[in-house]
Design a protein around this motif. Structure first.
Motif, PDB file in Angstrom:
ATOM      1  N   UNK A   1       4.844   1.882   4.468  1.00 47.69           N
ATOM      2  CA  UNK A   1       3.718   2.054   3.547  1.00 47.69           C
ATOM      3  C   UNK A   1       2.435   2.017   4.381  1.00 47.69           C
ATOM      4  N   UNK A   2       1.664   3.064   4.281  1.00 44.89           N
ATOM      5  CA  UNK A   2       0.416   3.069   5.048  1.00 44.89           C
ATOM      6  C   UNK A   2      -0.684   2.347   4.276  1.00 44.89           C
ATOM      7  N   UNK A   3      -1.844   2.234   4.915  1.00 43.45           N
ATOM      8  CA  UNK A   3      -2.933   1.437   4.351  1.00 43.45           C
ATOM      9  C   UNK A   3      -3.463   2.027   3.044  1.00 43.45           C
ATOM     10  N   UNK A   4      -3.531   3.352   2.964  1.00 46.04           N
ATOM     11  CA  UNK A   4      -4.039   3.990   1.749  1.00 46.04           C
ATOM     12  C   UNK A   4      -3.103   3.752   0.565  1.00 46.04           C
ATOM     13  N   UNK A   5      -1.807   3.858   0.788  1.00 42.41           N
ATOM     14  CA  UNK A   5      -0.841   3.582  -0.285  1.00 42.41           C
ATOM     15  C   UNK A   5      -0.928   2.129  -0.732  1.00 42.41           C
TER      16      UNK A   5
END
Length: 75
Positions: A1-5
């Motif tokens: 999971x990236x930071x934006x998600x």
């Protein structure tokens, strides 16, 4: 999971908590209004109720802050 998600997931969670608490507030207010009781109960001497509505928001804030804090502390 990236930071934006992760940010979107947190925003959705916060909106869900806001929506549920607002719906509960409206429902309880409507039920109280429909009951038609003029006399109001004095609950300021109830230690259990005052502790509950002090501790519950603290727990909610900690649950929402914990994932963010982990990002900063994990190398």
């Amino acid at each position: 999971m990236n930071e934006l998600d992760f940010r979107w997931a947190l925003m959705v969670l916060c909106l869900l908590v806001l929506g549920l608490s607002f719906a509960a507030l409206l429902w309880v207010s409507w039920r109280h209004h429909r009951r038609g009781q003029v006399a109001q109960g004095n609950f300021h001497s109830s230690l259990v109720i005052e502790m509950a509505w002090t501790i519950a928001p603290c727990i909610m804030v900690l649950l929402l802050v914990w994932p963010i804090a982990r990002i900063f502390w994990v190398p």
